[in-house]
Motif scaffolding. Structure first.
Motif, PDB file in Angstrom:
ATOM      1  N   ALA A 169      78.857  56.129  23.490  1.00 27.04           N
ATOM      2  CA  ALA A 169      77.589  56.282  22.768  1.00 27.04           C
ATOM      3  C   ALA A 169      76.402  56.194  23.729  1.00 27.04           C
ATOM      4  O   ALA A 169      75.427  56.942  23.595  1.00 27.04           O
ATOM      5  CB  ALA A 169      77.480  55.209  21.685  1.00 27.04           C
ATOM      6  N   SER A 170      76.479  55.292  24.702  1.00 27.79           N
ATOM      7  CA  SER A 170      75.393  55.137  25.681  1.00 27.79           C
ATOM      8  C   SER A 170      75.240  56.381  26.536  1.00 27.79           C
ATOM      9  O   SER A 170      74.122  56.806  26.846  1.00 27.79           O
ATOM     10  CB  SER A 170      75.664  53.923  26.581  1.00 27.79           C
ATOM     11  OG  SER A 170      75.667  52.729  25.840  1.00 27.79           O
ATOM     12  N   GLN A 171      76.368  56.982  26.937  1.00 33.66           N
ATOM     13  CA  GLN A 171      76.311  58.188  27.752  1.00 33.66           C
ATOM     14  C   GLN A 171      75.745  59.368  26.957  1.00 33.66           C
ATOM     15  O   GLN A 171      74.979  60.177  27.494  1.00 33.66           O
ATOM     16  CB  GLN A 171      77.708  58.525  28.281  1.00 33.66           C
ATOM     17  CG  GLN A 171      78.226  57.559  29.321  1.00 33.66           C
ATOM     18  CD  GLN A 171      77.385  57.531  30.576  1.00 33.66           C
ATOM     19  OE1 GLN A 171      77.006  58.567  31.112  1.00 33.66           O
ATOM     20  NE2 GLN A 171      77.063  56.326  31.045  1.00 33.66           N
ATOM     21  N   LYS A 172      76.097  59.475  25.693  1.00 36.35           N
ATOM     22  CA  LYS A 172      75.540  60.537  24.852  1.00 36.35           C
ATOM     23  C   LYS A 172      74.031  60.352  24.688  1.00 36.35           C
ATOM     24  O   LYS A 172      73.265  61.331  24.741  1.00 36.35           O
ATOM     25  CB  LYS A 172      76.234  60.537  23.481  1.00 36.35           C
ATOM     26  CG  LYS A 172      77.677  61.014  23.524  1.00 36.35           C
ATOM     27  CD  LYS A 172      78.311  60.976  22.140  1.00 36.35           C
ATOM     28  CE  LYS A 172      79.744  61.505  22.183  1.00 36.35           C
ATOM     29  NZ  LYS A 172      80.402  61.438  20.854  1.00 36.35           N
ATOM     30  N   PHE A 173      73.625  59.099  24.507  1.00 38.07           N
ATOM     31  CA  PHE A 173      72.196  58.796  24.409  1.00 38.07           C
ATOM     32  C   PHE A 173      71.491  59.136  25.717  1.00 38.07           C
ATOM     33  O   PHE A 173      70.375  59.664  25.740  1.00 38.07           O
ATOM     34  CB  PHE A 173      72.010  57.322  24.058  1.00 38.07           C
ATOM     35  CG  PHE A 173      70.572  56.880  23.993  1.00 38.07           C
ATOM     36  CD1 PHE A 173      69.725  57.367  23.021  1.00 38.07           C
ATOM     37  CD2 PHE A 173      70.069  55.969  24.917  1.00 38.07           C
ATOM     38  CE1 PHE A 173      68.394  56.968  22.958  1.00 38.07           C
ATOM     39  CE2 PHE A 173      68.758  55.550  24.870  1.00 38.07           C
ATOM     40  CZ  PHE A 173      67.910  56.047  23.883  1.00 38.07           C
ATOM     41  N   SER A 174      72.156  58.846  26.841  1.00 40.28           N
ATOM     42  CA  SER A 174      71.600  59.157  28.153  1.00 40.28           C
ATOM     43  C   SER A 174      71.402  60.657  28.334  1.00 40.28           C
ATOM     44  O   SER A 174      70.403  61.099  28.921  1.00 40.28           O
ATOM     45  CB  SER A 174      72.522  58.618  29.252  1.00 40.28           C
ATOM     46  OG  SER A 174      72.099  59.025  30.527  1.00 40.28           O
ATOM     47  N   ILE A 175      72.338  61.442  27.829  1.00 38.11           N
ATOM     48  CA  ILE A 175      72.220  62.905  27.931  1.00 38.11           C
ATOM     49  C   ILE A 175      70.982  63.390  27.191  1.00 38.11           C
ATOM     50  O   ILE A 175      70.195  64.188  27.706  1.00 38.11           O
ATOM     51  CB  ILE A 175      73.488  63.585  27.381  1.00 38.11           C
ATOM     52  CG1 ILE A 175      74.667  63.338  28.322  1.00 38.11           C
ATOM     53  CG2 ILE A 175      73.268  65.080  27.176  1.00 38.11           C
ATOM     54  CD1 ILE A 175      76.010  63.777  27.764  1.00 38.11           C
ATOM     55  N   VAL A 176      70.801  62.889  25.968  1.00 42.85           N
ATOM     56  CA  VAL A 176      69.644  63.296  25.162  1.00 42.85           C
ATOM     57  C   VAL A 176      68.342  62.871  25.838  1.00 42.85           C
ATOM     58  O   VAL A 176      67.389  63.660  25.936  1.00 42.85           O
ATOM     59  CB  VAL A 176      69.739  62.705  23.744  1.00 42.85           C
ATOM     60  CG1 VAL A 176      68.474  63.022  22.946  1.00 42.85           C
ATOM     61  CG2 VAL A 176      70.966  63.238  23.014  1.00 42.85           C
ATOM     62  N   SER A 177      68.276  61.619  26.314  1.00 45.73           N
ATOM     63  CA  SER A 177      67.046  61.124  26.935  1.00 45.73           C
ATOM     64  C   SER A 177      66.766  61.841  28.259  1.00 45.73           C
ATOM     65  O   SER A 177      65.602  62.085  28.595  1.00 45.73           O
ATOM     66  CB  SER A 177      67.127  59.610  27.153  1.00 45.73           C
ATOM     67  OG  SER A 177      68.206  59.270  27.993  1.00 45.73           O
ATOM     68  N   THR A 178      67.818  62.204  28.991  1.00 43.54           N
ATOM     69  CA  THR A 178      67.633  62.948  30.241  1.00 43.54           C
ATOM     70  C   THR A 178      67.055  64.330  29.974  1.00 43.54           C
ATOM     71  O   THR A 178      66.152  64.794  30.688  1.00 43.54           O
ATOM     72  CB  THR A 178      68.972  63.079  30.997  1.00 43.54           C
ATOM     73  OG1 THR A 178      69.456  61.776  31.337  1.00 43.54           O
ATOM     74  CG2 THR A 178      68.817  63.904  32.253  1.00 43.54           C
ATOM     75  N   LEU A 179      67.565  64.999  28.947  1.00 40.71           N
ATOM     76  CA  LEU A 179      67.031  66.312  28.575  1.00 40.71           C
ATOM     77  C   LEU A 179      65.579  66.193  28.110  1.00 40.71           C
ATOM     78  O   LEU A 179      64.742  67.049  28.429  1.00 40.71           O
ATOM     79  CB  LEU A 179      67.894  66.941  27.486  1.00 40.71           C
ATOM     80  CG  LEU A 179      69.289  67.398  27.925  1.00 40.71           C
ATOM     81  CD1 LEU A 179      70.124  67.819  26.725  1.00 40.71           C
ATOM     82  CD2 LEU A 179      69.191  68.544  28.928  1.00 40.71           C
TER      83      LEU A 179
END
Length: 424
Positions: free
Chosen positions: A69-79
């Protein structure tokens, strides 16, 4: 001033080589981060299907879910960060620069930088809310209530306006006064960082948390003996009420010089046995004994000097491409925008050195108590903090400042069934 859409069109046409180059670097940085996140998700998704190691089966599954879940959140925040970055370089900076017009150049620069930071904060605030009240609440980490959260934001904002304003004012004066301002700016920034580290445990921490002298006399006496053995003079041993915000376990040595103090999270005191806690503190003292703190200060100073040297010599072409005046404020903004690229490039090297230092600190922590005590403490920390014990090699190389838990435990003589997860 050109309309914002004209700026976007000119950027896409690609006439500004310096800006193109920096943007290319940013895109590569973005792609590497995204690739690493996707690889980590795939790795953890696969590993969680194997027999649990180190953590209890329930926490092993929960830690894997949190990591994914943290990595998916990181992907969204990075974009989102890239969208924000693209907005700034195409029309945002030029619009902000044209809006703030005043005679006092130092004041204008301060307002320019602080406005830039405030806008970024406001646009990113929903992500902070989700991290605190969504993701971390869901997995049982965050314990903060709305009132405390709001008070924290107000205190942080006031500190930013007062201390941040003073810092940017002084930095603006340095930039405008000296041809080689980047060197004097580096010296000033480095002194400020050291000063903040010195006052942090005695001035800043009490603004947000309650620090109380450790009540357990037996434990306090053992900690003081540990400090004396290592030759570290401390201004006291304190308990911090971290549980009002978060359930994670932690401890640290804060401050510099006479302000040094041992700070134990109340969550750590509640969960670890005395011999385990002493082993953890012994590990931290290992960094002191091996001069890792001084080495980290020196390496941080070197990286900061490199950043100032680079951003102190930006060509006029870049400011023209961004349609902003070259001023103290615009220079500081570009520093804030692009310095993460340099940090990202250097992080694997610093991480490699840091992981080596962690092994050496583990050895000292074991000598203070025992290998068994430190291994037991590390397992409890991972179990309570729901830290998934396995990671993709790319994630380790890019981000890890500590060795993987499995490797640390093996060095400490702990045997466990690695199973197919580690063989993967």
């Amino acid at each position: 001033m050109k309309n914002w859409y004209d700026n976007v069109f000119q950027f896409i046409k690609g006439k500004d080589s310096m800006l193109e180059l920096l943007t290319l670097f940013y895109i590569v940085y973005l792609l590497i981060k995204l690739y690493a996140a996707f690889m980590e998700i795939g790795f953890v998704t696969n590993a969680r299907s194997f027999k649990a190691i180190i953590l209890s089966p329930a926490n092993y599954a929960k830690a894997a879910a949190y990591k994914i879940a943290s990595q998916k959140f990181s992907i969204v925040s990075t974009l989102f960060d890239f969208i924000l970055f693209f907005g700034w370089i195409t029309f945002g900076l030029s619009t902000l620069d044209a809006t703030l017009i005043m005679g006092n150049e130092a004041l204008r620069s301060v307002l320019l930088v602080m406005s830039f930071i405030a806008i970024n904060y406001a646009l990113s605030f929903p992500f902070d809310l989700y991290q605190t009240f969504g993701l971390d609440k869901k997995f049982g980490f965050s314990t903060i209530d709305v009132k405390t959260f709001i008070l924290d934001q107000i205190k942080a904002a006031l500190m930013f306006v007062i201390l941040g304003g003073a810092f940017f004012w002084a930095m603006s004066a340095i930039i405008m006064a000296y041809d080689y301002w980047w060197f004097y700016g580096f010296l000033f920034a480095f002194v400020v960082i050291l000063f903040i580290n010195m006052i942090y445990p005695i001035v800043i921490v009490p603004l947000f948390n309650k620090l109380t002298p450790l009540e357990d006399k037996n434990l306090k006496s053992s900690i003081e003996a540990l400090l004396q053995k290592a030759g570290l003079k401390s201004s006291g041993v304190f308990s911090l009420d971290a549980s009002k915000r978060d359930n994670r376990l932690n401890a640290y040595f804060g401050g510099l010089g006479r302000s040094k103090r041992v700070v134990l999270f109340d969550t750590l005191i509640a969960k670890l046995e005395k011999h385990e806690l002493l082993a953890v503190l012994g590990h931290e003292l290992g960094h002191f004994k091996h001069n890792d703190i001084l080495k980290n200060i020196a390496s941080s100073a070197l990286m900061l000097l490199l950043m100032f040297a680079l951003f102190g010599n930006l060509p006029e072409e870049l400011f023209d491409a961004l349609h902003v005046n070259k001023s103290a404020g615009s220079v500081m903004i570009l520093f804030l925008m692009f310095s993460p690229l340099l940090s990202f490039v250097l992080m694997p090297l610093f991480g490699l050195v840091s992981r080596y230092n962690e092994y050496k600190a583990d050895e000292y922590g074991s000598e203070c108590e025992s290998q068994e005590a430190l291994a037991s403490a590390l397992v409890k920390l991972a179990d309570e903090n729901k830290s998934f014990p396995l990671s993709h090699p790319l994630t380790i190389a890019l981000y890890f400042t500590h060795p993987p838990l499995t490797e640390r435990l093996k060095k400490l003589g702990m045997h466990f069934d690695e199973g197919a997860a580690l063989a993967h």
